[in-house]
Design a protein around this motif. Structure first.
Motif, short mmCIF file in Angstrom:
data_model
loop_
_atom_site.label_atom_id
_atom_site.label_comp_id
_atom_site.label_asym_id
_atom_site.label_seq_id
_atom_site.Cartn_x
_atom_site.Cartn_y
_atom_site.Cartn_z
N GLU A 147 45.27 11.01 -2.35
CA GLU A 147 44.12 11.50 -1.59
C GLU A 147 43.65 10.34 -0.74
O GLU A 147 44.19 9.24 -0.86
CB GLU A 147 43.00 11.93 -2.57
CG GLU A 147 43.26 13.29 -3.19
CD GLU A 147 42.60 13.40 -4.54
OE1 GLU A 147 41.45 12.95 -4.66
OE2 GLU A 147 43.24 13.90 -5.49
N ARG A 148 42.63 10.49 0.02
CA ARG A 148 42.22 9.39 0.89
C ARG A 148 41.79 8.19 0.06
O ARG A 148 40.87 8.29 -0.76
CB ARG A 148 41.08 9.84 1.81
CG ARG A 148 41.28 9.23 3.18
CD ARG A 148 40.29 9.79 4.18
NE ARG A 148 39.57 8.68 4.75
CZ ARG A 148 38.27 8.51 4.67
NH1 ARG A 148 37.53 9.40 4.07
NH2 ARG A 148 37.71 7.47 5.23
N GLY A 149 42.47 7.10 0.24
CA GLY A 149 42.12 5.88 -0.50
C GLY A 149 42.53 5.90 -1.95
O GLY A 149 42.22 4.99 -2.69
N HIS A 150 43.19 6.92 -2.37
CA HIS A 150 43.62 6.99 -3.77
C HIS A 150 45.13 6.97 -3.82
O HIS A 150 45.79 7.94 -3.46
CB HIS A 150 43.06 8.27 -4.41
CG HIS A 150 43.17 8.25 -5.91
ND1 HIS A 150 42.30 8.94 -6.72
CD2 HIS A 150 44.02 7.62 -6.76
CE1 HIS A 150 42.62 8.74 -7.99
NE2 HIS A 150 43.67 7.93 -8.02
N TYR A 151 45.66 5.86 -4.25
CA TYR A 151 47.11 5.71 -4.28
C TYR A 151 47.59 5.85 -5.70
O TYR A 151 46.94 5.39 -6.63
CB TYR A 151 47.52 4.34 -3.76
CG TYR A 151 47.11 4.06 -2.34
CD1 TYR A 151 48.05 4.18 -1.31
CD2 TYR A 151 45.81 3.67 -2.03
CE1 TYR A 151 47.69 3.90 0.01
CE2 TYR A 151 45.44 3.40 -0.73
CZ TYR A 151 46.38 3.52 0.29
OH TYR A 151 46.02 3.24 1.57
#
Ligand SMILES: Nc1ncnc2c1ncn2[C@@H]1O[C@H](COP(=O)(O)OP(=O)(O)OP(=O)(O)O)[C@@H](O)[C@H]1O
Ligand SMILES: Nc1ncnc2c1ncn2[C@@H]1O[C@H](COP(=O)(O)OP(=O)(O)OP(=O)(O)O)[C@@H](O)[C@H]1O
Ligand SMILES: [Mg+2]
Ligand SMILES: [Mg+2]
Lengths: 336, 321, 291, 330, 495
Positions: free
Chosen positions: D320-324
Motif C-alpha cells: 500500500e502507499r508507504g507500506h512495503y
C-alpha cells in the motif's frame, strides 16, 4: 571433524618449527669461537684447517649452509659431535633424553598431585586462612632457587640422614635391561625389583625439587581457574539440582577447570625444562640439561644445535599433544 | 489453597569489602501450592538473592542473617548441607537466566538429566535414561538429541533442557530466575507457553523472577514488587495492574513503553536506584518518590495488608505517630 | 550470539582502589616492603656496608661473630658487605632487564596487535616459539654468546622476557582493538595514531606492573642461576648467585654461612617481587576483587 | 498528513558478508570461504528529521546495517548515499570529514567510553579531531553540552571517569559525544537496552528533546517493538539480513502483513490482566546466517508457507502507499 | 650403599669419583691429564714407569737399545699381544700409530714431531725410531701417551675419534660421557691381572658433589679433587684415608710480553715483585700447596728459587719503584685486565684471581680488572692469539724432565702455543744445548741459567706448586701416587 582439526593442528606446527629452527640456526652462527679450531686444535697447519672447514661445510655461504641444515634435519640427521669422538648427535641425545624424560614425568606427577589438590581446596575455601597459606606456598615456590633448595635436600636427606642418594640416576650394575630407557618403567617391565627401588631412590630428591618448584605454579593456576569455574552458572545450577558438593567440585568443576590448566601445562613445559636444567646440574642427573650445558661450555657446535633442535621439536610436539588432548576433552572442539 | 512456602522477615546480606550489601532486608511472603508468584523489581533489588536463598546457595560472602524460610513445614535456614542437598532438585528446583551458561559444557545433555535422577533416586541406569528421555520429550526436545552436548543446542533449546531438569523429579516448587531474559521475543513467548502448560499439568508452584513486568503478567497469579531489598507491594496480577498502591509500582508500570498505550508521554522515575551498602534512611524509595513526606525520610514504613493486598508505604499506614 | 561487554573485563585505574587495607593487601604490601628494604640496601650500600666487599678483611671462613655479623667467606671477605653490595647487582640487573624487555616487548606487541596481518602473524609465531623455549636455556645461550659481565647478563635476561610482554600486550591490544570505545573513536573520525596512543595504549598497560614484577622475580632467579652456572659475573664482583655457588663449595666441610645467606637473599628478593606481582594482580584484577 | 521531506540517507541493495573466521593455515589448506551473510540486500531510505526504527531479533543484522550506514564497516556490495552523494567507498580525509555528519551511539554504555579518559575529554575529543575548538573554548562547549543532557553540575562531571558514572549517565555522555559535532544523522543502536528500566524513559525523552533542538535524523535500532512504537515515525523489520516489512509506525502495528511481523507483535508480552490471547507463534529459532534457507528465509518456520516460498525469494514491494512487504502471500 | 649390589660382590668393585673429564679417548688428540690417566690404564706405552718411582721399565716392548749416539732407538716388542678388538700388536701397528700422530698434528703431536724423524719397521716385532737429534730423555717420552700404539681398526687415519679399544690392564665395558666409565679386567693383558674386577669412574659436576658422594658412601675414592677446605676437614676427621704426595703440577701467570704494556720489562718485573704467593696458598688452599719461585718444580733436579733470589718473597717497594719508573703513580694507575678461567682449574680459580688482584692493587699504583672466559674459548682462542694481557694457567708435565718445564714456555719456537710470546736467542740456545747434553750435571747448569734469565725477564711468573690428594675409604689399598701423577687403577684393591 576431529580428524580434520587434528590434521590442521599438526600442520600448524610446521611454521612454528621452521621459525624455531631458523632462530637456532642464526644463534648458532653468532656463537663466538671457531668450531674448526675446536676440532683441530691450535697447532694444526692451514691445510688441515681448510679440509676440516670444507668437511663441515662451513666454507659455504650462509644460505647454502641453512638449506643444508634444513635438509639434513629433514632426513633426521642432527649431525655429528664436532669435538672429540664425532659421535652422531642423535646417539648422544638418546643417551641423555630418557633421564630427562623420567625426571620430568615424575616431577610433573608430583607437581600435578600437589597442584590439583591444593589449588582446588584453596579455591573452595577462597579467602580463608587456608587459602592464604596455600597462596603463599604458590608464591614461595615460584621464587625458589632450585640449586639452593636441592642442595638443602641433599644435605638433609643424603649427607646427614643418609636415606637417599646424593645424585646420579642409578647405581652401577643396577641398570635394568634397556627397553624404553626409563629405568623405573624398564625395571617394572623386566620385573627387576632391586633396580626399581634403586632407581626410585635416586629419583626421589630430584623430582621433589623440580616438582615442588613447578607445583606452585600449578597451585596458582588450578586455584584461579577453579575460582573462575566455581563461579560459573552451571556450577550453581548443578548445586541447585542437589548434586553433592564433592561431586560438583571434583567432577563438574575440575573437569572444566582442567581445560585451561591443560593449556597452561603445555606452556609450563618450558618451565619444567628450565627447572630440569638446574635440577639436573644440582643432582648430577645425567640428562639433557647437564649435557647441553657441558656442550655449550665446550662449544660443541653441532651437538648444541642438534640438542636445541631436539628440544624445540619436543616442545612443539608437546604443544601438539596438549592441543590434541584439549580437543579430546572439549566437546566444543570435538563436535564442531 | 495450602501454603507451601512461608518466608518471614528474611534477611540476606553480602559482606563485601565495600561494606554490607543488604540485598534482601526483611522480606516476608507466602506461596501456596500450585500458585505462581511473580517477583519483579529493578536490577539489584535483591530478587535473585531471594530466589537463591531458598536453595541455600547464597554465594559467599553472602549469608542468610535472619528470618525464616519454612517450606512444607521444614525450616530451611536451619538445615545441614546434606539435608539441604536432598531437597534441592528434588523438592525445589531452579531455572536460571542464562541458558547458554547454565549447562556444563563438557557433559552430554542426557547425562545432566541422568545424573540428577540417580543422585536423588536409587534406580537402575536404564530406568533413569527412560525417565530423562520422557522429560525431554515433555519440553519438546526429540530423544535423538539425548547424547548431544550443550553447545550443539540453541538458546531456546537449552532453556527447554533447563526446564526439563527442573521438572524432572516433579518438585513442589520451581524457582525461575529470569528464564526468558536472554531470549528473543518469539522464543520467549514459546518458553512462556511451555511453562504455562507444564504448570497446569503438574500443579507446581513457581516463583517467577523477572524485571519485565510484562513477562510476569503472562503466567503469574500474584505479583510481588521488590525495591532495594524490600518487598514493597504484593497482590493479584489484576489488582496490581488496575490498582497499584505503592508509588514505586505505579511508576514502574508507567515507565515502560507499552504496546497498547498510544503516544502518551513516558513517565520516568527520577534519581537512580540506591546503593544497598548505604540505603536511604526511612522508606528506601523516598528520594525518588513524588509523595514523600518527612516521616518517609526518617522511618521505615510498616507492611500493611489490605485484604490480600500487601503494601509497604506510609500512605497506607493508618496511624503514624 | 551476544558478546560479553568488554567493560566487565577492563581493569579500573589504580586510583579506584580506595583505602589500602593492610589485611586485604598483605600480599602486595609485604612484597613491596621487601623490595623497598632491599632497594634501600642497594642505594645505601656504601654507607651501611661495614667493609669493602672485595677486600679480604678477616680470616677465611670466620663464622658469624661480632666483627663479621654474617661471617667471612673463604678468602676472608665480609659476607654481610658482599650481600649488601650484591643487592645492587641483583636489583639493577632485575630492573634493567625487565625494563629492556618491557620496552621492546610492549612496543612490538602494541604495533603487532594493531597492525595485524602477516606482520602480526609472523611476529607472533616467532615470539610464541621463543616463549615456549625454556628461558634458562635461552639465557644461557645468549649469555654465552655475549660473555660474562653485568651488561651482558642484563641483555640476555632482557631478551628472554620480550615474548612475555609481547604476548600480553598483543592480546590486550587485539581485544581492545575490537572494543566499542575504539570503534566510537573511529566513528568520531580519530586517526590511527590518535587511536593507538589515546585509546589503546592507556588501556593495555594495566597489567604491566604485574608482569613487570613477575619478570623481575625471574630475572633475579635467572641472574643467580647464570652466576651459579658460571656464566654470570666475573669474580670478585659481589653477586648473590656467585657467592652462593662459592659458598656451596664449603658446605660439606661444615661451613654453612657462606651458602645460606646469599641463598636466602636470592629467595627473599625473588619472593618480594612475586608477592608484589601476585598482590598487584589481585588489586588490579576486578574479578577477584569484586567479592 | 505526510510531510514531504528529502531523503537524507539511503541504501540500495546493501550487503555485508563476514568471512567465517579461520586461521592462517586453514586458509592455505582449503580455498572454500564461508560467509556470515549479516546484511543481505537491504534497501531503505531515511528522510530528513525522521526517526526510523530498525527492529528484529538478535543476529538479524541490525547493528551491521547501522554500522554500514555510518561507514564504520566497508560494505560487501550495494550503495550508500548521503544527501544524494555516493559514499559507499570513500576513504581517508574525505571519510573523516564525513564523520562530522554521521554519528553512532552504541548499545553498551559501559564499553563505548574509553575508561582512561575523563568525561569532558571524551566528549570534547571530536571537537579537537575536527579542529573545531581547543582548550578553553572546547571546555565551554562541552560544559554546555553536559548541561543540556542533564549532567549537572557540569563542572563536576567534566572531571569524572566513566567508571564513576552509572549506566544511564554514561549513555548520556555517549549521546553528548555524538551530538557535539551537530551531526545530521545518528544511528542509535539499542541505546536503552542495557539501562535500568526506571531510567530508560529518561534517555528516550532526552533523545527526543535533542532531536528537536539539533534537527537530527535518527536510525533507531531496537529489538523491542514497544520502544520502536513509542519513538519512531517509520519502522523496518529485519529478518536474517533482509528487510521483510517497512511501514509507518501506526500502519505497521495496526496492519501488519508479513507473518514474521505478525508473530513478533503477538509475542510481545502484554502487561495487564491475564487475558487469554491468540498467539501466532513461529516454530523454532532463527537459522544460521551462514547458510540461510533458500527462497523466503522464513519459510521453514512459517505457518502460511506456500510452494513458491522455498524456491523464490520474495522482493520488498510497496503493498500500500508507504507500506512495503516482502512476502509471496501479497 | 644400604641396599647394595645384588649381582656383584662388593669387593670386586671399586668406584672412583672425579670432577675431571675425559676429553677424547684418542692418544692422537688427548692432551689433558685425566684422559692420559685413563689411557694409561686401558692402554700402554712401549716403556712405562715403575710405580712409585721415576724408573722406566719395559711395557709393550720387552727391551730397547740406543744406537748412533742417541739418534736411533730400537724397540723389541712383546709377542702375542693383541688389542681388545682382536688386532695383534706388531711393528707395523707401532709405525702406523706414530705416523698417524705425525699426520694429524693435533695438540699433543709435538711430543712426537719435535723429536722423531721417522719410524722404521725392522721386523715383525722390532721397530726403530730415528730422531732428529740425540735426545737424552727419549725413553721418558716414549712412555707418554702420544707414543702409545693404537689399533688401526679402531682409529681412523685422518681423524681423531673416541675409541675404547685398548691393550692395557683394564678394558672399557661401558662409557657414558661425563656420567660413568666402567672398566673390567682385560683378560688378554700380558702382565699381572688387576685385583679388582670392576673399576668404575663416576663423573661429578663439582667438588662439593664429589664430597657429598664420598660422605654418602657412593664412591670409594675421591680423586682430583676435593676442595682444600674439605681435605683439611677430612684429614682432621680421620674417617677416610687421605693419601697425599708432592706433585709436579704448577700454576703460573703469563704476561703478554710482545705487546704493550708488557713489552716493558719493568712492568713485568713489578708484577713479579708484587705478587703475594703466601696469601694465595694460605687463604685459598689452606696451605695445601706451596709457593713456587721457578717454573721448574721443587724436588726436580735443577730447581732453583730464581724468583725469590731476584725479588724476595714479595717486594712491594721494588714493585712501586718499577711502576714509577714506567711512568705510573698513585694518581695515574696502571690499569690492566687479568684473565682467568672459572671452572677448568677448579672453583678456587676465581679466588686465586681475586687475591692476585688484591695483592697487585696493594701497590696502590695498579688497577686490575678481572675477566673470565670458559675454558673452551680461553684455550682455543684467547691464549694462542694473545688476546689477554695477563692470564692464569697451569701445567702438568708431559714427561718428567726439567726440559718439559722450560722449553715449551721459553723457546721462541714453541712458546707461542702457550700464549708466551717470549723470544730470546740466548735462552733458545741454552735450551737446545741442554736437550742434547748427555749428563745431568751439564744440563743442570744450563737449566739454572735459564731459570735466572726467566726470573729477570719475567714473561711468566710461577705462583705455586700443587700437591696431590686422594681420599678413599679406609679399606682401599694399593694407591700409588708418584711423580708422574697418573693413578694406576690396576694396583688398587679393597681389603
Ligand atoms: N555475590 C555477591 N557478592 C556481593 N554482592 C552481591 C552478590 N550478588 C549480588 N550482590 C548484590 O546484592 C544486590 C542484589 O543482587 P541481586 O542479584 O539479588 O539483584 P537482582 O534483583 O537479581 O538484580 P538483576 O535484575 O540484575 O538480576 C545487588 O546490589 C548486588 O550488587
Ligand atoms: N565483525 C563481525 N565479524 C563477523 N561476524 C559478525 C560481525 N559483526 C556481526 N557479525 C555477525 O553478523 C550477524 C548480524 O549481526 P548484527 O550484530 O548486525 O545483529 P543485530 O541484529 O545487531 O543483533 P543484536 O540484536 O544481537 O545486536 C550475526 O550473525 C553476527 O554474528
Ligand atoms: Mg538477578
Ligand atoms: Mg546489535
Amino acid at each position: 571433524m576431529l580428524k580434520a582439526y587434528l590434521i590442521k593442528r599438526a600442520l600448524m606446527t610446521i611454521p612454528t618449527m621452521l621459525i624455531l629452527l631458523t632462530i637456532i640456526f642464526l644463534i648458532m652462527r653468532v656463537l663466538p669461537g671457531d668450531p674448526v679450531a675446536a676440532i683441530v686444535g691450535t697447532k694444526a697447519p692451514p691445510e688441515v684447517i681448510q679440509s676440516v672447514t670444507r668437511r663441515l661445510g662451513l666454507d659455504q655461504p650462509y644460505h647454502i649452509q641453512y638449506i643444508n641444515y634444513l635438509s639434513d634435519l629433514l632426513r633426521g640427521d642432527l649431525g655429528r659431535s664436532m669435538i672429540w669422538g664425532r659421535r652422531p648427535v642423535i646417539d648422544e641425545i638418546m643417551d641423555h633424553f630418557p633421564a630427562t624424560l623420567e625426571l620430568s614425568i615424575s616431577a610433573f606427577m608430583v607437581s600435578i598431585l600437589i597442584g590439583i589438590i591444593t589449588g582446588t581446596e584453596a579455591a573452595r575455601k577462597f579467602r580463608s586462612k587456608f587459602d592464604q597459606v596455600l597462596r603463599f606456598y604458590g608464591i614461595l615456590t615460584y621464587s625458589l632457587f632450585i640449586p639452593w633448595f636441592g642442595i638443602m635436600l641433599q644435605l638433609i636427606f643424603s649427607v646427614y640422614l643418609k636415606l637417599l642418594p646424593v645424585g646420579g640416576r642409578i647405581d652401577p650394575f643396577m641398570e635394568p635391561e634397556k627397553i624404553t630407557g626409563l629405568y623405573l618403567l624398564d625395571s617394572i617391565l623386566t620385573l627387576n625389583i632391586p633396580s626399581f627401588f634403586n632407581a626410585l631412590s635416586h629419583l626421589v630428591l630430584p623430582s621433589i625439587t623440580l616438582g615442588v618448584y613447578i607445583s606452585g605454579v600449578f597451585t596458582r593456576t588450578v586455584r584461579s581457574n577453579m575460582l573462575e569455574v566455581l563461579r560459573k552458572d552451571y556450577i550453581t545450577a548443578a548445586r541447585a539440582r542437589g548434586i553433592p558438593e564433592n561431586v560438583v567440585v571434583y567432577r563438574h568443576a575440575l573437569k572444566n577447570a582442567f581445560i585451561p590448566i591443560l593449556t597452561m601445562m603445555g606452556l609450563q613445559f618450558a618451565l619444567l625444562l628450565a627447572g630440569a636444567v638446574l635440577t639436573e646440574t644440582t643432582f648430577s642427573w645425567p640428562g639433557m640439561g647437564t649435557f647441553l650445558l657441558e656442550r655449550i661450555m665446550y662449544r660443541d657446535y653441532t651437538t648444541v644445535q642438534g640438542t636445541v633442535v631436539f628440544i624445540a621439536l619436543l616442545i612443539v610436539s608437546i604443544s601438539l599433544l596438549v592441543d590434541i588432548m584439549y580437543a579430546y576433552l572439549d566437546p566444543r572442539i570435538r563436535f564442531r | 489453597m495450602k501454603c507451601l512456602l512461608n518466608i518471614n522477615e528474611l534477611k540476606v546480606y553480602y559482606f563485601t569489602r565495600r561494606g554490607v550489601v543488604r540485598a534482601v532486608d526483611g522480606v516476608s511472603l507466602n506461596i501456596s501450592r500450585g500458585e505462581v508468584l511473580g517477583l519483579v523489581g529493578e536490577s539489584g533489588s535483591g530478587k535473585s538473592t531471594l530466589g537463591i536463598s531458598l536453595l541455600g546457595l547464597v554465594p559467599p560472602p553472602g549469608r542468610v542473617v535472619g528470618g525464616s524460610i519454612i517450606f512444607d513445614g521444614i525450616e530451611l535456614t536451619k538445615l545441614s548441607a546434606d539435608e539441604f542437598a536432598k531437597i534441592r532438585g528434588r523438592r525445589i528446583s531452579m531455572i536460571f537466566q542464562d541458558p547458554m551458561t547454565s549447562l556444563n559444557p563438557l557433559m552430554k545433555i542426557g547425562d545432566h538429566l541422568m545424573e540428577t535422577i540417580m543422585i536423588h533416586e536409587n534406580i537402575p541406569k536404564n530406568e533413569a535414561r527412560e525417565r530423562s528421555i520422557k522429560a525431554l520429550e515433555e519440553v519438546g526436545i526429540p530423544p535423538e538429541r539425548f547424547n548431544d552436548y550443550p553447545h550443539q543446542f540453541s538458546g531456546g533449546m537449552r532453556q527447554r533442557v533447563m526446564i526439563a531438569l527442573a521438572i524432572l523429579l516433579n518438585p513442589d516448587l520451581i524457582i525461575a530466575d529470569e528464564p526468558t531474559t536472554a531470549l528473543d521475543v518469539i522464543v520467549q513467548a514459546q518458553i512462556i507457553d511451555l511453562l504455562n502448560n507444564l504448570r497446569k499439568q503438574y500443579n507446581m508452584s513457581i516463583l517467577l523472577i523477572s524485571h519485565d513486568i510484562g513477562v510476569v503478567s503472562e503466567i503469574a497469579d500474584k505479583i510481588a514488587v521488590m525495591y532495594a531489598g524490600h518487598l514493597v507491594e504484593m497482590a493479584d496480577v489484576d489488582v496490581i495492574f488496575k490498582d497499584p498502591l505503592h508509588p514505586y509500582t505505579s511508576a514502574l508500570l508507567r515507565a515502560v513503553p507499552l504496546i497498547e498505550s498510544k503516544y502518551e508521554k513516558l513517565y520516568y522515575i527520577p534519581g537512580s536506584p540506591p546503593d544497598l551498602v548505604n540505603p536511604p534512611k526511612g522508606c528506601r524509595f523516598h528520594p525518588r518518590c513524588p509523595h514523600a513526606t518527612d516521616i518517609c525520610r526518617t522511618r521505615e514504613p510498616r507492611t500493611v495488608s489490605i485484604e490480600d493486598h500487601i503494601v509497604k508505604c506510609w500512605m497506607y499506614c493508618d496511624t503514624y505517630e | 550470539m551476544k558478546r560479553t561487554p568488554l567493560s566487565r573485563t577492563i581493569i579500573p585505574p589504580l586510583r579506584k582502589i580506595r583505602r589500602l587495607n593492610l589485611s586485604e593487601y598483605w600480599i602486595a604490601i609485604s612484597g613491596a616492603v621487601i623490595i623497598i628494604v632491599v632497594s634501600l640496601m642497594a642505594i645505601l650500600a656504601p654507607l651501611i656496608a661495614p667493609y669493602d666487599p672485595i677486600e679480604t678483611v678477616g680470616d677465611s671462613l670466620e663464622p658469624p661473630n661480632t666483627r663479621f655479623l654474617l661471617g667471612t667467606d673463604n678468602i676472608g671477605r665480609d659476607i654481610l658487605s658482599r650481600i649488601i653490595y650484591g643487592s645492587r647487582i641483583s636489583l639493577s640487573i632485575a630492573f634493567l632487564a625487565s625494563i629492556i624487555s618491557m620496552i621492546i616487548g610492549a612496543s612490538l606487541g602494541l604495533l603487532s596487535g594493531y597492525i595485524g596481518g602477516t606482520f602480526d602473524t609472523t611476529l607472533a609465531l616467532i615470539m610464541d616459539s621463543m616463549y615456549a623455549f625454556p628461558s634458562i636455556i635461552l639465557a644461557i645461550a645468549i649469555a654465552y654468546v655475549l660473555g660474562p659481565g653485568i651488561l651482558n647478563v642484563t641483555i640476555s635476561i632482557g631478551i628472554v622476557y620480550i615474548p612475555v610482554y609481547f604476548r600480553m600486550i598483543r592480546s590486550e591490544v587485539l581485544s581492545t582493538k575490537e572494543s566499542l570505545y575504539v570503534e566510537a573513536a573511529r566513528a568520531i573520525g580519530a586517526s590511527d595514531r590518535v587511536i593507538l596512543l589515546k585509546y589503546i595504549l592507556p588501556n593495555v598497560t594495566a597489567s604491566l606492573p604485574v608482569v613487570f614484577s613477575l619478570n623481575a622475580t625471574d630475572a633475579i632467579l635467572i641472574e643467580a642461576a647464570l652466576s651459579f652456572l658460571g656464566l654470570g659475573l666475573p669474580a670478585p664482583t659481589p653477586d648473590w648467585g656467585f657467592d652462593l655457588k662459592n659458598g656451596y663449595h664449603f658446605i660439606t666441610a661444615g661451613y654453612w654461612w657462606p651458602v645460606t645467606f646469599p641463598g636466602l637473599m636470592i629467595i627473599i628478593t625473588a619472593l618480594g617481587f612475586s608477592l608484589l606481582s601476585e598482590g598487584l594482580s589481585e588489586i588490579l584484577n576486578p574479578r577477584l576483587r569484586e567479592v | 498528513m505526510i510531510r514531504m521531506s528529502r531523503v537524507i540517507i539511503s541504501a540500495i541493495n546493501l550487503t555485508k558478508y563476514f568471512p567465517v573466521q579461520r586461521g592462517f593455515l586453514e586458509r592455505l589448506i582449503s580455498r572454500k570461504l564461508e560467509y556470515i551473510r549479516a546484511v543481505d540486500g537491504v534497501d531503505l531510505e531515511i528522510k530528513e528529521e525522521e526517526t526510523f526504527a530498525l527492529v528484529g531479533e538478535t543476529g538479524c543484522g541490525k547493528t551491521t546495517t547501522g554500522r554500514l550506514l555510518v561507514r564504520l564497516l566497508e560494505p560487501t556490495g550495494g550503495d550508500i548515499f548521503f544527501r544524494g552523494i555516493r559514499i559507499t567507498h570513500i576513504k581517508g580525509e574525505e571519510l573523516r570529514k564525513l564523520r562530522r555528519h554521521l554519528q553512532i551511539i552504541f548499545q553498551d554504555p559501559y564499553a563505548s567510553l574509553n575508561p582512561r579518559m575523563k568525561i569532558g575529554d571524551a566528549i570534547g575529543h571530536p571537537l579537537e579531531i575536527h579542529d573545531i575548538a581547543k582548550g578553553r573554548e572546547k571546555r565551554q562547549i562541552v560544559l554546555e553540552m553536559l548541561e543540556k543532557v542533564g549532567l549537572t553540575p557540569a563542572e563536576r562531571y567534566y572531571e569524572l571517569y566513566p567508571h564513576q558514572l552509572s549506566g544511564g549517565e554514561r549513555q548520556r555522555v555517549v549521546i553528548s559525544r555524538a551530538m557535539i559535532l551537530k551531526p545530521d544523522f545518528i544511528v542509535a543502536d539499542e541505546p536503552i537496552s542495557m539501562i535500568d528500566v526506571s531510567l530508560r524513559a529518561k534517555i528516550l525523552e532526552l533523545m527526543v528533546d535533542l532531536k528537536k533542538e539539533f534537527h537530527v535524523t535518527y536510525l533507531f535500532i531496537t529489538h523491542d517493538l514497544a520502544t520502536a512504537k513509542y519513538i519512531s515515525d517509520r519502522i523496518a523489520v529485519m529478518y536474517l539480513g533482509k528487510i521483510v516489512e517497512l511501514a509507518t509506525t501506526d500502519e505497521l502495528f495496526s496492519n501488519p502483513l508479513h507473518p514474521y511481523v505478525k508473530a513478533l507483535i503477538s509475542a510481545i508480552p502484554r502487561p495487564g490482566p491475564k487475558a487469554e490471547r491468540e498467539r501466532l507463534l513461529l516454530r523454532g529459532e532463527i537459522p544460521s546466517p551462514i547458510n540461510p534457507p533458500s527462497g523466503c528465509r522464513l519459510h521453514p518456520r512459517c505457518p502460511f508457507k506456500i510452494r513458491i516460498c522455498s524456491k523464490e525469494e520474495p522482493k520488498l514491494l510497496e503493498k500500500e502507499r508507504g507500506h512495503y512487504v516482502a512476502c509471496h502471500l501479497y | 650403599y644400604w641396599y647394595y649390589q645384588v649381582y656383584i660382590k662388593p669387593k670386586e668393585v671399586i668406584v672412583l669419583g672425579t670432577i675431571d673429564k675425559i676429553t677424547v679417548l684418542d692418544p692422537a688428540k688427548a692432551y689433558d691429564f685425566f684422559t692420559w690417566e685413563v689411557l694409561n690404564n686401558i692402554g700402554e706405552g712401549l716403556l712405562k714407569y715403575k710405580p712409585g718411582t721415576t724408573e722406566l721399565v719395559p711395557g709393550l716392548a720387552e727391551s730397547y737399545e740406543v744406537r748412533e749416539g742417541g739418534r736411533v732407538y730400537i724397540f723389541k716388542l712383546r709377542k702375542g699381544l693383541k688389542f681388545t678388538d682382536g688386532t695383534p700388536l706388531d711393528a707395523e701397528v707401532v709405525k702406523w700409530s706414530i705416523e698417524r700422530q705425525m699426520h694429524l698434528k693435533l695438540d699433543p703431536s709435538w711430543l712426537v714431531t719435535a723429536f722423531v724423524e721417522k719410524v722404521e719397521v725392522i721386523d715383525k716385532y722390532t721397530v726403530a725410531f730415528h730422531l732428529k737429534r740425540p735426545i737424552a730423555y727419549f725413553p721418558a717420552l716414549v712412555a707418554t701417551v702420544p707414543y702409545f700404539p693404537v689399533s688401526p681398526k679402531a682409529y681412523p687415519w685422518d681423524e681423531a675419534k673416541d675409541s675404547t679399544v685398548g691393550i692395557g690392564p683394564y678394558k672399557v665395558v661401558k662409557w657414558v660421557r661425563d656420567v660413568e666409565l666402567r672398566l673390567e679386567v682385560n683378560p688378554d693383558y700380558y702382565g699381572p691381572k688387576p685385583k679388582t674386577k670392576y673399576f668404575i669412574i663416576k663423573f661429578y659436576k663439582d667438588a662439593t658433589a664429589l664430597k657429598m658422594a664420598l660422605e654418602a658412601g657412593e664412591i670409594d675414592i675421591a680423586w682430583r679433587e676435593l676442595l682444600p677446605t674439605d681435605i683439611v676437614a677430612l684429614k682432621k676427621e680421620g674417617k677416610f684415608n687421605v693419601v697425599e704426595a708432592p706433585s709436579p703440577y704448577i700454576r703460573y701467570i703469563v704476561l703478554r710480553c710482545n705487546q704493550p704494556p708488557f713489552d716493558d720489562v719493568r712492568l713485568r718485573r713489578a708484577i713479579a715483585a708484587a705478587i703475594d704467593r703466601n696469601r694465595i696458598c694460605e687463604k685459598v688452599f689452606k696451605g695445601l700447596v706451596t709457593p713456587l719461585y721457578s717454573m721448574v718444580p721443587m724436588g726436580m733436579w735443577s730447581h732453583i728459587d730464581a724468583f725469590k733470589d731476584e725479588y724476595g718473597e714479595r717486594n712491594l717497594e721494588l714493585a712501586r719503584e718499577l711502576l714509577r719508573e714506567a711512568g705510573f703513580s698513585e694518581d695515574n694507575k696502571f690499569k690492566v685486565e687479568l684473565w682467568y678461567t672459572p671452572t677448568h682449574y677448579g672453583t678456587t680459580e676465581a679466588d686465586v684471581a681475586a687475591l692476585i688482584k688484591e695483592s697487585l692493587e696493594e701497590t696502590g699504583m695498579i688497577k686490575v680488572e678481572l675477566k673470565s672466559a670458559e675454558w673452551a674459548t680461553y684455550a682455543a682462542e684467547y691464549i694462542a692469539k694473545g688476546v689477554m694481557p695477563i692470564f692464569l694457567l697451569g701445567w702438568y708435565p708431559d714427561y718428567i724432565d726439567p726440559d718439559n718445564y722450560l722449553t715449551p714456555f721459553l723457546h721462541s719456537e714453541h712458546c707461542g702455543h702457550l700464549g708466551v710470546f717470549y723470544s730470546n736467542s740466548d735462552v733458545d740456545e741454552l735450551l737446545e744445548e741442554a736437550m742434547i747434553k748427555p749428563t745431568r750435571e751439564e744440563r743442570q747448569a744450563l737449566y739454572e741459567e735459564v731459570q735466572r734469565i726467566l726470573a729477570r725477564d719475567a714473561p711468566l711468573i710461577p705462583i705455586f706448586q700443587g700437591r696431590l690428594f686422594l681420599v678413599c675409604k679406609r679399606n682401599i689399598k694399593g694407591v700409588v701416587l708418584d711423580p708422574i701423577m697418573l693413578l694406576r687403577y690396576y694396583l688398587i684393591y679393597k681389603d
